[in-house]
Design a protein around this motif. Structure first.
Motif: not given
Length: 191
Positions: A61-68, A94-97
């Motif tokens: 997905v585009d900008r995966p930080v929104r969903y992780v 995202a990696l922190e999530f």
């Protein structure tokens, strides 16, 4: 699970479990990062209620930080993202999530890897040495079982130390091959 019947997803997952699958790969596509569109967080959350299998969410997905974080909270055991899908800063977030998610990611990964190593070790035993008529004694089979159990125990004990886990895996594999080599030599001398 893209090939599954979504109306009977729980049934299909149980069928792959019966077929000895170790985990479920969950492809998530948004139509922007890749041209296809597939399922998202609600489907994974529903599937988590239906199974305790390891769920691997692959976010294309585009900008995966929104969903992780949502996927972690929905029950994903492993979340994969594409680093080229976002800025380096957002990938770090995202990696922190993923690291701080509500799932104990490393522990489940260690168990998955451990079970795969054990599985392939015993597959090797049956394929290669059964053909050579290598007779295993009770002592060698017991030693292999003890090694297997100690491997899983050590992986869990040192689950927070990735390099220790890698060293344990390498030592375990070499120990198994040494036992197989000795058994093969014994079988050759008795023939």
């Amino acid at each position: 699970i893209l090939s599954a019947d979504l109306a009977n997803l729980a049934r299909d997952v149980e069928e792959i479990r019966a077929g000895c699958a170790d985990y479920v790969h969950f492809d998530v596509m948004d139509g922007a990062f890749v041209p296809n569109i597939s399922m998202g967080v609600p489907v994974l959350a529903s599937l988590r209620k239906a199974t305790d299998m390891f769920l691997d969410a692959h976010l294309m997905v585009d900008r995966p930080v929104r969903y992780v974080e949502q996927f972690c909270k929905a029950g994903a055991d492993l979340v994969n993202v594409h680093v080229e899908a976002d800025t380096p800063e957002n990938i770090s977030v995202a990696l922190e999530f993923m690291r701080d998610g509500e799932v104990n990611l490393l522990q489940k990964t260690v168990l998955l890897v451990g079970s795969m190593v054990l599985y392939f070790t015993f597959m090797f035993l049956t394929e290669k040495y059964a053909k050579r008529k290598c007779a295993f004694t009770r002592k060698s089979v017991l030693l292999l079982c003890v090694l297997g159990l100690s491997f899983v125990a050590l992986m869990l004990l040192f689950r927070e130390m990735m390099y220790v886990n890698i060293a344990i895996t390498v030592l375990y594999v070499y120990a198994i091959f040494f036992i197989l080599f000795v058994q093969g030599r014994k079988a050759e001398t008795t023939l």
